[in-house]
Scaffold this motif. Structure first.
Motif, PDB file in Angstrom:
ATOM      1  N   PHE A  77      30.984 -33.067  98.284  1.00 16.83           N
ATOM      2  CA  PHE A  77      30.025 -32.617  97.283  1.00 16.83           C
ATOM      3  C   PHE A  77      30.556 -31.336  96.636  1.00 16.83           C
ATOM      4  O   PHE A  77      31.200 -30.528  97.285  1.00 16.83           O
ATOM      5  N   CYS A  78      30.290 -31.163  95.384  1.00 16.49           N
ATOM      6  CA  CYS A  78      30.748 -30.024  94.555  1.00 16.49           C
ATOM      7  C   CYS A  78      32.210 -30.146  94.149  1.00 16.49           C
ATOM      8  O   CYS A  78      32.783 -29.209  93.605  1.00 16.49           O
ATOM      9  N   SER A  79      32.846 -31.304  94.395  1.00 19.25           N
ATOM     10  CA  SER A  79      34.188 -31.516  93.855  1.00 19.25           C
ATOM     11  C   SER A  79      34.099 -31.887  92.373  1.00 19.25           C
ATOM     12  O   SER A  79      35.119 -31.955  91.695  1.00 19.25           O
ATOM     13  N   LYS A  80      32.893 -32.090  91.889  1.00 23.26           N
ATOM     14  CA  LYS A  80      32.626 -32.289  90.463  1.00 23.26           C
ATOM     15  C   LYS A  80      31.965 -31.017  89.945  1.00 23.26           C
ATOM     16  O   LYS A  80      31.029 -30.495  90.567  1.00 23.26           O
ATOM     17  N   ALA A  81      32.447 -30.521  88.816  1.00 22.37           N
ATOM     18  CA  ALA A  81      31.925 -29.261  88.268  1.00 22.37           C
ATOM     19  C   ALA A  81      30.432 -29.345  87.995  1.00 22.37           C
ATOM     20  O   ALA A  81      29.702 -28.364  88.179  1.00 22.37           O
ATOM     21  N   GLU A  82      29.964 -30.502  87.601  1.00 23.12           N
ATOM     22  CA  GLU A  82      28.539 -30.675  87.316  1.00 23.12           C
ATOM     23  C   GLU A  82      27.698 -30.491  88.580  1.00 23.12           C
ATOM     24  O   GLU A  82      26.602 -29.927  88.532  1.00 23.12           O
ATOM     25  N   GLU A  83      28.208 -30.959  89.722  1.00 21.16           N
ATOM     26  CA  GLU A  83      27.502 -30.775  90.993  1.00 21.16           C
ATOM     27  C   GLU A  83      27.497 -29.307  91.404  1.00 21.16           C
ATOM     28  O   GLU A  83      26.479 -28.793  91.883  1.00 21.16           O
ATOM     29  N   LEU A  84      28.615 -28.648  91.224  1.00 14.35           N
ATOM     30  CA  LEU A  84      28.712 -27.232  91.553  1.00 14.35           C
ATOM     31  C   LEU A  84      27.707 -26.425  90.726  1.00 14.35           C
ATOM     32  O   LEU A  84      26.974 -25.592  91.259  1.00 14.35           O
ATOM     33  N   LYS A  85      27.644 -26.712  89.456  1.00 11.92           N
ATOM     34  CA  LYS A  85      26.697 -26.024  88.575  1.00 11.92           C
ATOM     35  C   LYS A  85      25.257 -26.325  88.992  1.00 11.92           C
ATOM     36  O   LYS A  85      24.415 -25.420  89.038  1.00 11.92           O
ATOM     37  N   GLU A  86      24.973 -27.567  89.324  1.00 14.30           N
ATOM     38  CA  GLU A  86      23.622 -27.955  89.742  1.00 14.30           C
ATOM     39  C   GLU A  86      23.196 -27.208  91.009  1.00 14.30           C
ATOM     40  O   GLU A  86      22.057 -26.731  91.109  1.00 14.30           O
ATOM     41  N   LEU A  87      24.113 -27.098  91.973  1.00 18.04           N
ATOM     42  CA  LEU A  87      23.791 -26.380  93.207  1.00 18.04           C
ATOM     43  C   LEU A  87      23.509 -24.908  92.914  1.00 18.04           C
ATOM     44  O   LEU A  87      22.494 -24.364  93.357  1.00 18.04           O
ATOM     45  N   ILE A  88      24.377 -24.261  92.163  1.00 15.00           N
ATOM     46  CA  ILE A  88      24.193 -22.843  91.841  1.00 15.00           C
ATOM     47  C   ILE A  88      22.859 -22.628  91.127  1.00 15.00           C
ATOM     48  O   ILE A  88      22.101 -21.715  91.472  1.00 15.00           O
ATOM     49  N   GLU A  89      22.560 -23.465  90.167  1.00 17.84           N
ATOM     50  CA  GLU A  89      21.321 -23.295  89.390  1.00 17.84           C
ATOM     51  C   GLU A  89      20.072 -23.624  90.188  1.00 17.84           C
ATOM     52  O   GLU A  89      18.997 -23.103  89.898  1.00 17.84           O
ATOM     53  N   LYS A  90      20.190 -24.453  91.206  1.00 14.29           N
ATOM     54  CA  LYS A  90      19.032 -24.810  92.034  1.00 14.29           C
ATOM     55  C   LYS A  90      18.449 -23.584  92.737  1.00 14.29           C
ATOM     56  O   LYS A  90      17.249 -23.506  92.979  1.00 14.29           O
ATOM     57  N   PHE A  91      19.288 -22.606  93.046  1.00  8.08           N
ATOM     58  CA  PHE A  91      18.803 -21.404  93.732  1.00  8.08           C
ATOM     59  C   PHE A  91      17.960 -20.504  92.829  1.00  8.08           C
ATOM     60  O   PHE A  91      17.189 -19.690  93.330  1.00  8.08           O
ATOM     61  N   LYS A  92      18.126 -20.634  91.517  1.00 11.12           N
ATOM     62  CA  LYS A  92      17.382 -19.785  90.580  1.00 11.12           C
ATOM     63  C   LYS A  92      17.492 -18.313  90.979  1.00 11.12           C
ATOM     64  O   LYS A  92      16.501 -17.587  91.047  1.00 11.12           O
ATOM     65  N   SER A  93      18.720 -17.883  91.274  1.00  8.79           N
ATOM     66  CA  SER A  93      18.965 -16.529  91.756  1.00  8.79           C
ATOM     67  C   SER A  93      20.278 -15.996  91.194  1.00  8.79           C
ATOM     68  O   SER A  93      21.278 -16.720  91.180  1.00  8.79           O
ATOM     69  N   PRO A  94      20.291 -14.739  90.784  1.00  7.91           N
ATOM     70  CA  PRO A  94      21.563 -14.154  90.344  1.00  7.91           C
ATOM     71  C   PRO A  94      22.550 -13.975  91.492  1.00  7.91           C
ATOM     72  O   PRO A  94      23.738 -13.731  91.252  1.00  7.91           O
ATOM     73  N   ALA A  95      22.107 -14.128  92.730  1.00  6.01           N
ATOM     74  CA  ALA A  95      23.003 -13.997  93.886  1.00  6.01           C
ATOM     75  C   ALA A  95      23.820 -15.258  94.133  1.00  6.01           C
ATOM     76  O   ALA A  95      24.756 -15.234  94.931  1.00  6.01           O
ATOM     77  N   ILE A 120      35.716 -24.749  83.165  1.00  5.08           N
ATOM     78  CA  ILE A 120      35.458 -23.300  83.175  1.00  5.08           C
ATOM     79  C   ILE A 120      34.357 -22.986  82.170  1.00  5.08           C
ATOM     80  O   ILE A 120      33.417 -22.247  82.468  1.00  5.08           O
ATOM     81  N   ARG A 121      34.452 -23.575  81.002  1.00  6.05           N
ATOM     82  CA  ARG A 121      33.425 -23.344  79.982  1.00  6.05           C
ATOM     83  C   ARG A 121      32.067 -23.895  80.439  1.00  6.05           C
ATOM     84  O   ARG A 121      31.033 -23.313  80.159  1.00  6.05           O
ATOM     85  N   LEU A 122      32.066 -25.018  81.157  1.00  8.81           N
ATOM     86  CA  LEU A 122      30.825 -25.595  81.673  1.00  8.81           C
ATOM     87  C   LEU A 122      30.149 -24.642  82.662  1.00  8.81           C
ATOM     88  O   LEU A 122      28.942 -24.423  82.600  1.00  8.81           O
ATOM     89  N   LEU A 123      30.912 -24.065  83.575  1.00  8.72           N
ATOM     90  CA  LEU A 123      30.356 -23.144  84.576  1.00  8.72           C
ATOM     91  C   LEU A 123      30.102 -21.763  83.987  1.00  8.72           C
ATOM     92  O   LEU A 123      29.238 -21.033  84.473  1.00  8.72           O
ATOM     93  N   GLY A 124      30.858 -21.402  82.965  1.00 10.99           N
ATOM     94  CA  GLY A 124      30.687 -20.185  82.192  1.00 10.99           C
ATOM     95  C   GLY A 124      30.171 -18.965  82.929  1.00 10.99           C
ATOM     96  O   GLY A 124      30.859 -18.376  83.755  1.00 10.99           O
ATOM     97  N   LYS A 125      28.940 -18.593  82.631  1.00 12.18           N
ATOM     98  CA  LYS A 125      28.339 -17.354  83.145  1.00 12.18           C
ATOM     99  C   LYS A 125      28.213 -17.329  84.665  1.00 12.18           C
ATOM    100  O   LYS A 125      28.038 -16.270  85.255  1.00 12.18           O
ATOM    101  N   HIS A 126      28.303 -18.478  85.321  1.00  9.58           N
ATOM    102  CA  HIS A 126      28.183 -18.529  86.779  1.00  9.58           C
ATOM    103  C   HIS A 126      29.446 -18.035  87.488  1.00  9.58           C
ATOM    104  O   HIS A 126      29.398 -17.655  88.648  1.00  9.58           O
ATOM    105  N   ILE A 127      30.589 -18.048  86.796  1.00 12.22           N
ATOM    106  CA  ILE A 127      31.855 -17.640  87.413  1.00 12.22           C
ATOM    107  C   ILE A 127      31.904 -16.120  87.469  1.00 12.22           C
ATOM    108  O   ILE A 127      31.865 -15.451  86.449  1.00 12.22           O
ATOM    109  N   LYS A 128      31.987 -15.600  88.691  1.00 14.39           N
ATOM    110  CA  LYS A 128      31.981 -14.149  88.880  1.00 14.39           C
ATOM    111  C   LYS A 128      33.204 -13.639  89.634  1.00 14.39           C
ATOM    112  O   LYS A 128      33.451 -12.441  89.667  1.00 14.39           O
ATOM    113  N   CYS A 129      33.943 -14.537  90.288  1.00  9.52           N
ATOM    114  CA  CYS A 129      35.168 -14.129  90.971  1.00  9.52           C
ATOM    115  C   CYS A 129      36.109 -15.327  91.000  1.00  9.52           C
ATOM    116  O   CYS A 129      35.712 -16.441  90.643  1.00  9.52           O
TER     117      CYS A 129
END
Length: 171
Positions: A79-97, A119-128
């Motif tokens: 799971f999360c080997s697809k960028a869309e899944e990774l983005k979905e997981l991050i957004e599910k938390f509804k948290s800047p953390a 990279i453009r799809l994940l955009g603002k979520h990429i912090k490191c």
């Protein structure tokens, strides 16, 4: 279980050292109990990491979910080997953390020539990042410009998303 103990120790160590990011994989799953499904994997990872996201918000830490690549059988898909899944997981938390750690080599294997678009799809979520080069099917952690990643396209994609985070070499 062992993973819970390791995760707690990793979190406490991150806090003790004053680190800003704790990099984790959002690909945990109980294959011995369940047939793989992306929906179940999303919920499973959410439940594992939600308490840490809550702690991280209070402690000024970020849980950075790293890009991963598929190296398992279809029955034990990562799971999360697809960028869309990774983005979905991050957004599910509804948290800047909850953020993304973009691993250049993992993403090259997972997305090939589409890495810049992801990279453009994940955009603002990429912090490191974990910056390294590789060959398309081998996670070798090579110095930049010694593999076959399109580093100029990747650099442009980071510019396009106004990335102002950390570029951490992982060799």
């Amino acid at each position: 279980n062992e993973y819970d103990v390791a995760l707690e120790r990793a979190y406490e160590t991150t806090k003790m050292f004053g680190a800003k990011y704790m990099v984790v994989h959002g690909d945990e799953y109980e294959f011995d109990k369940y047939k793989f499904s992306p929906e179940r994997a999303l919920q499973y990872n959410y439940e594992i990491y939600a308490p840490y996201i809550e702690k991280a918000e209070k402690d000024g830490i970020y849980l950075a979910f790293e890009t991963v690549f598929e190296d398992r059988t279809p029955e034990m898909r990562r799971f999360c080997s697809k960028a869309e899944e990774l983005k979905e997981l991050i957004e599910k938390f509804k948290s800047p953390a909850a953020v993304c750690c973009w691993d250049f080599g993992h993403a090259h294997i997972a997305f090939g020539d589409d890495q810049a678009d992801k990279i453009r799809l994940l955009g603002k979520h990429i912090k490191c990042t974990h910056v390294h080069d590789n060959r398309l099917k081998e996670d070798l952690h090579m110095p930049l410009f010694t593999g076959d990643s399109d580093l100029l396209a990747i650099r442009k994609a980071f510019h396009d998303i106004n990335y102002d985070g950390i570029f951490s070499l992982e060799l």
